[in-house]
Design an enzyme around this catalytic site. Structure first.
Site, PDB file in Angstrom:
ATOM      1  N   ASP A   1      47.173  28.496  70.153  1.00  0.00           N
ATOM      2  CA  ASP A   1      46.817  29.666  70.670  1.00  0.00           C
ATOM      3  C   ASP A   1      47.996  30.038  71.799  1.00  0.00           C
ATOM      4  O   ASP A   1      47.852  29.186  72.815  1.00  0.00           O
ATOM      5  CB  ASP A   1      45.620  29.822  71.348  1.00  0.00           C
ATOM      6  CG  ASP A   1      45.153  31.247  71.630  1.00  0.00           C
ATOM      7  OD1 ASP A   1      45.891  32.075  71.293  1.00  0.00           O
ATOM      8  OD2 ASP A   1      43.732  31.171  72.130  1.00  0.00           O
TER       9      ASP A   1
ATOM     10  N   GLU B   1      50.282  20.897  75.772  1.00  0.00           N
ATOM     11  CA  GLU B   1      51.030  22.136  76.026  1.00  0.00           C
ATOM     12  C   GLU B   1      52.317  22.371  75.580  1.00  0.00           C
ATOM     13  O   GLU B   1      53.052  21.254  75.548  1.00  0.00           O
ATOM     14  CB  GLU B   1      51.350  22.280  77.670  1.00  0.00           C
ATOM     15  CG  GLU B   1      49.932  22.553  78.205  1.00  0.00           C
ATOM     16  CD  GLU B   1      50.229  22.735  79.899  1.00  0.00           C
ATOM     17  OE1 GLU B   1      51.421  22.928  80.389  1.00  0.00           O
ATOM     18  OE2 GLU B   1      49.169  22.721  80.448  1.00  0.00           O
TER      19      GLU B   1
ATOM     20  N   HIS C   1      41.208  31.684  80.183  1.00  0.00           N
ATOM     21  CA  HIS C   1      41.131  30.750  79.034  1.00  0.00           C
ATOM     22  C   HIS C   1      40.540  29.299  79.058  1.00  0.00           C
ATOM     23  O   HIS C   1      39.853  28.970  78.184  1.00  0.00           O
ATOM     24  CB  HIS C   1      42.407  30.810  77.804  1.00  0.00           C
ATOM     25  CG  HIS C   1      42.531  31.938  77.087  1.00  0.00           C
ATOM     26  ND1 HIS C   1      42.067  32.179  75.970  1.00  0.00           N
ATOM     27  CD2 HIS C   1      43.042  33.146  77.632  1.00  0.00           C
ATOM     28  CE1 HIS C   1      42.466  33.412  75.469  1.00  0.00           C
ATOM     29  NE2 HIS C   1      43.187  34.112  76.480  1.00  0.00           N
TER      30      HIS C   1
ATOM     31  N   ARG D   1      37.000  27.459  77.196  1.00  0.00           N
ATOM     32  CA  ARG D   1      36.937  26.526  75.933  1.00  0.00           C
ATOM     33  C   ARG D   1      36.274  25.165  76.343  1.00  0.00           C
ATOM     34  O   ARG D   1      36.347  24.882  77.946  1.00  0.00           O
ATOM     35  CB  ARG D   1      38.189  26.361  75.234  1.00  0.00           C
ATOM     36  CG  ARG D   1      39.216  25.999  76.208  1.00  0.00           C
ATOM     37  CD  ARG D   1      40.530  25.702  75.470  1.00  0.00           C
ATOM     38  NE  ARG D   1      41.441  25.370  76.319  1.00  0.00           N
ATOM     39  CZ  ARG D   1      42.610  25.899  76.883  1.00  0.00           C
ATOM     40  NH1 ARG D   1      42.809  27.111  76.649  1.00  0.00           N
ATOM     41  NH2 ARG D   1      43.097  25.175  77.763  1.00  0.00           N
TER      42      ARG D   1
ATOM     43  N   ALA E   1      45.610  42.813  71.383  1.00  0.00           N
ATOM     44  CA  ALA E   1      44.932  42.225  73.034  1.00  0.00           C
ATOM     45  C   ALA E   1      43.941  42.545  73.027  1.00  0.00           C
ATOM     46  O   ALA E   1      43.260  43.646  72.829  1.00  0.00           O
ATOM     47  CB  ALA E   1      45.954  42.828  74.103  1.00  0.00           C
TER      48      ALA E   1
ATOM     49  N   ALA F   1      48.304  24.645  73.604  1.00  0.00           N
ATOM     50  CA  ALA F   1      48.609  26.197  74.248  1.00  0.00           C
ATOM     51  C   ALA F   1      50.078  26.269  74.532  1.00  0.00           C
ATOM     52  O   ALA F   1      50.806  25.516  74.697  1.00  0.00           O
ATOM     53  CB  ALA F   1      48.013  25.875  75.853  1.00  0.00           C
ATOM     54  N   THR F   2      50.570  27.628  74.102  1.00  0.00           N
ATOM     55  CA  THR F   2      51.727  27.865  74.202  1.00  0.00           C
ATOM     56  C   THR F   2      52.139  28.904  75.566  1.00  0.00           C
ATOM     57  O   THR F   2      53.510  29.108  75.561  1.00  0.00           O
ATOM     58  CB  THR F   2      52.219  28.876  73.068  1.00  0.00           C
ATOM     59  OG1 THR F   2      51.356  30.017  72.780  1.00  0.00           O
ATOM     60  CG2 THR F   2      52.039  27.972  71.534  1.00  0.00           C
TER      61      THR F   2
END
Length: 180
Positions: free
Chosen positions: A84, A62, A50, A54, A11, A34-35
């Site tokens: 990510d 998603e 985040h 970017r 982390a 994105a997860t």
């Protein structure tokens, strides 16, 4: 077949920043997969941070659960796909899907990655370096994350471990155009 890079780290280790730098350096249009799910205010703040970090011209997909399908749909020879993060995808599988066949989902993801064209960058947490979790579900999560990381590290062309913002090459060579 895709050029597959796996970036591991703890982390706040800098793994997402490293992934974004690799994606920018490749010179291809980027699709960010994105997860994460915004399950509470703190997670929404993380997601927002985040998003701000970017480039706004990157395409966003998603995929909190159907990651293999997203890879099959969005990977392309002329694109870079940045996922990510795998650890959140695993978390979603375990906590949002009551009767998930995790082995089947993992194999479907691996197959989609092996069949995909273009450049793919995967981000995952290395969670096995901390204290041993007390609860059964927490121990399962750590075990499954370790298994997933090992499987994808064997599949990947390049594997990086990021600690304190510094990448350490574990396997292969950095993708063409990658920052040193």
């Amino acid at each position: 077949m895709a050029q597959l890079t796996l970036i591991l780290g703890g982390a706040r280790s800098g793994k997402s920043a490293q992934a974004c730098a690799l994606a920018l350096a490749c010179g291809k249009p980027v699709t960010f997969v994105a997860t994460a799910t915004a399950s509470d205010a703190e997670m929404q703040a993380r997601i927002s941070r985040h998003q701000q970090e970017r480039p706004s011209h990157w395409q966003l997909v998603e995929a909190p659960l159907a990651l293999a399908d997203s890879v099959r749909q969005h990977a392309a020879a002329e694109r870079c796909l940045l996922v990510d993060c795998l650890t959140l995808w695993l978390n979603n599988q375990l906590f949002l899907c009551a009767d998930v066949d995790l082995a089947a989902e993992t194999q479907a993801l691996r197959q989609a990655l092996q069949d995909a064209p273009g450049q793919i960058i995967l981000v995952a947490n290395e969670v096995g370096l901390g204290i041993i979790p007390l609860g059964e579900l927490s121990r399962r999560f750590v075990d499954e994350a370790g298994r997933l990381n090992q499987l994808l590290a064997r599949t990947a062309d390049c594997v990086l471990l990021v600690t304190a913002g510094l990448p350490l090459l574990l396997k292969g060579e950095l993708p063409t155009g990658a920052p040193a």
